[in-house]
Scaffold this motif. Structure first.
Motif, mmCIF file in Angstrom:
data_model
loop_
_atom_site.group_PDB
_atom_site.id
_atom_site.type_symbol
_atom_site.label_atom_id
_atom_site.label_comp_id
_atom_site.label_asym_id
_atom_site.label_seq_id
_atom_site.Cartn_x
_atom_site.Cartn_y
_atom_site.Cartn_z
ATOM 1 N N LYS A 116 4.727 5.188 -3.518
ATOM 2 C CA LYS A 116 3.558 5.853 -4.082
ATOM 3 C C LYS A 116 3.023 5.026 -5.241
ATOM 4 N N PRO A 117 1.748 5.185 -5.578
ATOM 5 C CA PRO A 117 1.198 4.414 -6.712
ATOM 6 C C PRO A 117 2.008 4.602 -8.004
ATOM 7 N N GLU A 118 2.583 5.771 -8.203
ATOM 8 C CA GLU A 118 3.372 6.004 -9.418
ATOM 9 C C GLU A 118 4.710 5.270 -9.415
ATOM 10 N N ASP A 119 5.052 4.637 -8.307
ATOM 11 C CA ASP A 119 6.248 3.794 -8.265
ATOM 12 C C ASP A 119 5.979 2.402 -8.828
ATOM 13 N N THR A 120 4.740 2.113 -9.151
ATOM 14 C CA THR A 120 4.393 0.820 -9.735
ATOM 15 C C THR A 120 5.123 0.628 -11.057
ATOM 16 N N ALA A 121 5.880 -0.470 -11.148
ATOM 17 C CA ALA A 121 6.707 -0.732 -12.330
ATOM 18 C C ALA A 121 7.396 -2.075 -12.161
ATOM 19 N N GLN A 166 16.022 -10.244 -14.937
ATOM 20 C CA GLN A 166 14.725 -10.478 -15.577
ATOM 21 C C GLN A 166 13.646 -9.525 -15.069
ATOM 22 N N GLY A 167 13.915 -8.824 -13.994
ATOM 23 C CA GLY A 167 12.974 -7.854 -13.445
ATOM 24 C C GLY A 167 12.099 -8.429 -12.356
ATOM 25 N N THR A 168 11.633 -7.548 -11.482
ATOM 26 C CA THR A 168 10.706 -7.931 -10.422
ATOM 27 C C THR A 168 9.613 -6.870 -10.338
ATOM 28 N N GLN A 169 8.373 -7.317 -10.236
ATOM 29 C CA GLN A 169 7.232 -6.415 -10.267
ATOM 30 C C GLN A 169 7.001 -5.786 -8.896
ATOM 31 N N VAL A 170 6.804 -4.483 -8.893
ATOM 32 C CA VAL A 170 6.401 -3.747 -7.695
ATOM 33 C C VAL A 170 5.075 -3.068 -7.998
ATOM 34 N N THR A 171 4.092 -3.328 -7.166
ATOM 35 C CA THR A 171 2.771 -2.723 -7.345
ATOM 36 C C THR A 171 2.389 -1.992 -6.060
ATOM 37 N N VAL A 172 2.083 -0.715 -6.198
ATOM 38 C CA VAL A 172 1.726 0.114 -5.048
ATOM 39 C C VAL A 172 0.289 0.570 -5.216
ATOM 40 N N SER A 173 -0.544 0.228 -4.256
ATOM 41 C CA SER A 173 -1.959 0.601 -4.325
ATOM 42 C C SER A 173 -2.238 1.791 -3.412
ATOM 43 N N SER A 174 -3.241 2.570 -3.803
ATOM 44 C CA SER A 174 -3.570 3.767 -3.030
ATOM 45 C C SER A 174 -4.575 3.469 -1.942
ATOM 46 N N GLN A 204 0.833 -1.201 0.000
ATOM 47 C CA GLN A 204 0.000 0.000 0.000
ATOM 48 C C GLN A 204 0.867 1.250 0.000
ATOM 49 N N ALA A 205 0.284 2.328 -0.473
ATOM 50 C CA ALA A 205 0.998 3.607 -0.492
ATOM 51 C C ALA A 205 1.506 3.941 0.900
ATOM 52 N N GLY A 206 2.735 4.432 0.958
ATOM 53 C CA GLY A 206 3.363 4.742 2.229
ATOM 54 C C GLY A 206 4.216 3.607 2.773
ATOM 55 N N GLY A 207 4.067 2.439 2.191
ATOM 56 C CA GLY A 207 4.814 1.284 2.651
ATOM 57 C C GLY A 207 6.226 1.231 2.093
#
Length: 123
Positions: free
Chosen positions: A87-92, A115-123, A13-16
């Motif tokens: 932040k949600p915009e850090d999702t990538a 190969q990359g690792t997914q980061v998903t930030v929710s608001s 979550q955002a802030g985490g």
């Protein structure tokens, strides 16, 4: 053969916070820079942080100073990216890279990629 293996991505979550790891193998990295990049859907890959392996000198652009910290563990041949106040915009997808360069922010300067690792930030 050089291998870079990222781990530590996930949903938060955002802030985490999250800490990404990049385990490197296949050669000596003493004259290499290890970098972190990210790529969001529909956007170009962008530089986040880098570290010169031999002395640990970090390099950031002003965008990332304060929230993201790059570090290394010499014994584990691992580079970390500590990300705080996400932040949600850090999702990538976050990629680790290595190359015989110094303080390079251009993706083209890096010879090896994970190969990359997914980061998903929710608001």
């Amino acid at each position: 053969q050089v291998q870079l293996v990222e781990s530590g991505g996930g949903s938060v979550q955002a802030g985490g916070s999250l800490r990404l790891s990049c385990a490197a193998s296949g050669r000596r990295f003493s004259s290499y820079t290890m970098g972190w990049f990210r790529q969001a859907p529909g956007k170009e890959r962008e530089f986040v942080a880098a570290l010169y392996w031999s002395d640990g000198t970090p390099y950031y652009t002003d965008t990332w100073k304060g929230r993201f910290t790059i570090s290394r563990d010499i014994a584990k041949i691992t580079v970390y990216l500590q990300m705080n106040n996400l932040k949600p915009e850090d999702t990538a997808v976050y990629y680790c890279a290595a190359g015989p360069v110094w303080r390079a922010a251009a993706a083209s300067a890096y010879a090896y990629w994970g190969q990359g690792t997914q980061v998903t930030v929710s608001s």
